[in-house]
Design an enzyme around this catalytic site. Sequence first.
Site, PDB file in Angstrom:
ATOM      1  N   GLU A  97      -1.795  -5.496   8.733  1.00  0.00           N
ATOM      2  CA  GLU A  97      -1.038  -4.933   9.846  1.00  0.00           C
ATOM      3  C   GLU A  97      -1.719  -5.232  11.174  1.00  0.00           C
ATOM      4  O   GLU A  97      -2.954  -5.249  11.265  1.00  0.00           O
ATOM      5  CB  GLU A  97      -0.889  -3.423   9.670  1.00  0.00           C
ATOM      6  CG  GLU A  97      -0.096  -3.033   8.440  1.00  0.00           C
ATOM      7  CD  GLU A  97       0.055  -1.525   8.272  1.00  0.00           C
ATOM      8  OE1 GLU A  97       0.627  -1.098   7.258  1.00  0.00           O
ATOM      9  OE2 GLU A  97      -0.383  -0.773   9.170  1.00  0.00           O
ATOM     10  N   GLU A 130       8.835  -4.022  11.076  1.00  0.00           N
ATOM     11  CA  GLU A 130       9.206  -2.709  10.557  1.00  0.00           C
ATOM     12  C   GLU A 130       9.648  -1.761  11.659  1.00  0.00           C
ATOM     13  O   GLU A 130       8.958  -1.577  12.664  1.00  0.00           O
ATOM     14  CB  GLU A 130       8.048  -2.069   9.782  1.00  0.00           C
ATOM     15  CG  GLU A 130       8.431  -0.698   9.224  1.00  0.00           C
ATOM     16  CD  GLU A 130       7.470  -0.155   8.192  1.00  0.00           C
ATOM     17  OE1 GLU A 130       7.704   0.971   7.700  1.00  0.00           O
ATOM     18  OE2 GLU A 130       6.495  -0.852   7.854  1.00  0.00           O
ATOM     19  N   ASP A 139      -1.078  -6.178  -0.138  1.00  0.00           N
ATOM     20  CA  ASP A 139      -1.486  -5.514   1.105  1.00  0.00           C
ATOM     21  C   ASP A 139      -2.997  -5.306   1.137  1.00  0.00           C
ATOM     22  O   ASP A 139      -3.600  -4.896   0.142  1.00  0.00           O
ATOM     23  CB  ASP A 139      -0.821  -4.127   1.202  1.00  0.00           C
ATOM     24  CG  ASP A 139       0.387  -4.122   2.112  1.00  0.00           C
ATOM     25  OD1 ASP A 139       0.460  -4.973   3.014  1.00  0.00           O
ATOM     26  OD2 ASP A 139       1.255  -3.256   1.922  1.00  0.00           O
ATOM     27  N   ASP A 144       0.827  -1.209   0.000  1.00  0.00           N
ATOM     28  CA  ASP A 144       0.000   0.000   0.000  1.00  0.00           C
ATOM     29  C   ASP A 144       0.863   1.261   0.000  1.00  0.00           C
ATOM     30  O   ASP A 144       0.350   2.371  -0.122  1.00  0.00           O
ATOM     31  CB  ASP A 144      -0.991   0.007   1.156  1.00  0.00           C
ATOM     32  CG  ASP A 144      -0.336  -0.072   2.531  1.00  0.00           C
ATOM     33  OD1 ASP A 144       0.904  -0.152   2.607  1.00  0.00           O
ATOM     34  OD2 ASP A 144      -1.083  -0.063   3.530  1.00  0.00           O
ATOM     35  N   SER A 145       2.169   1.092   0.061  1.00  0.00           N
ATOM     36  CA  SER A 145       3.101   2.214  -0.146  1.00  0.00           C
ATOM     37  C   SER A 145       2.920   2.816  -1.525  1.00  0.00           C
ATOM     38  O   SER A 145       3.372   3.942  -1.781  1.00  0.00           O
ATOM     39  CB  SER A 145       4.549   1.742   0.035  1.00  0.00           C
ATOM     40  OG  SER A 145       4.794   0.565  -0.721  1.00  0.00           O
ATOM     41  N   LYS A 188      -1.393  -9.438   3.008  1.00  0.00           N
ATOM     42  CA  LYS A 188      -0.692  -8.952   4.195  1.00  0.00           C
ATOM     43  C   LYS A 188      -1.582  -7.959   4.922  1.00  0.00           C
ATOM     44  O   LYS A 188      -2.250  -7.139   4.292  1.00  0.00           O
ATOM     45  CB  LYS A 188       0.632  -8.274   3.828  1.00  0.00           C
ATOM     46  CG  LYS A 188       1.409  -7.765   5.065  1.00  0.00           C
ATOM     47  CD  LYS A 188       2.809  -7.291   4.714  1.00  0.00           C
ATOM     48  CE  LYS A 188       2.850  -5.945   4.040  1.00  0.00           C
ATOM     49  NZ  LYS A 188       2.368  -4.836   4.928  1.00  0.00           N
TER      50      LYS A 188
END
Length: 282
Positions: free
Chosen positions: A120, A186, A88, A49-50, A118
């Site tokens: 978070e 991270e 993501d 998602d970056s 993925k």
Amino acid sequence: MSVAVTVKALMPADIRARKGNHPIVCLTAYTTPVARLADKHCDLVLVGDSVGMVVHGLPSTVGVSLDMMIMHGEAVRRGLDRALMVVDMPFGTYEESREMALRNASTIMARTGCAAVKLEGGETMADTIHFLTQRGIPVMAHIGLTPQSINTLGGYKVQGRGRDAERVERDARAVAQAGAFSVVLEKIAETTACKITAAVEIPTIGIGASASCDGQILVVDDMLGMFVEFRPKFVKRYAEIAKDAGQAMSAYAAEVRNRSFPGMEHVFADAVASTAKIAAQA
């Protein structure tokens, strides 16, 4: 007679089996050309998602949509043969309930052809991770600095220092026990990252963590020097593409303005002129 060679794509189980063995090489990708390049060198390619920040110019990853991730996931899928593809899950698509996460993860996998998603979060997302994995959706976890939670974290701060180390370690154990096949660490204090890597049975993928992690990941635009708005300490630039591209554009602009481009080698003669030239040379 030529024989077609079929390349076997890596699966989540293959990455899981690399725990403690050969380091796992990971990069992000958002386009087909970059995916093709990464596929030659990486074990895992993340459609991160970056993309919201490095491609779409958003101030953080919070504004990334499900449709955006699917669009870029479809593009990356076309460029991969061997590397495991993970996508993501964007902010707001999995936190509300396990059922919501299942619907959106299923959509991502069906639309993009990725082999895993993925998400978070540590202890708070363990139940969701378990729910997904029990229903055939492999999950890569992400703990420590979780960019989607930047508004509650109060900035891009190092995690797992001092008394905070215990919390991050609990998160790692929770996602591993829940069934995640790997976990991204991270911006976690190096000592804490080492402890986690030794303690959990799934591969740890570091980004600003430790060389002792089972693998490493970087945002491809960061490591290639394409994204230059800011540079985290953990980023090593292996190229300066933005600088080179700027110089190339400057040279192009100058040649357009002084009319040296296009040259004769870049334009097309009419048929009569070409025939006359050939006749003259005969």
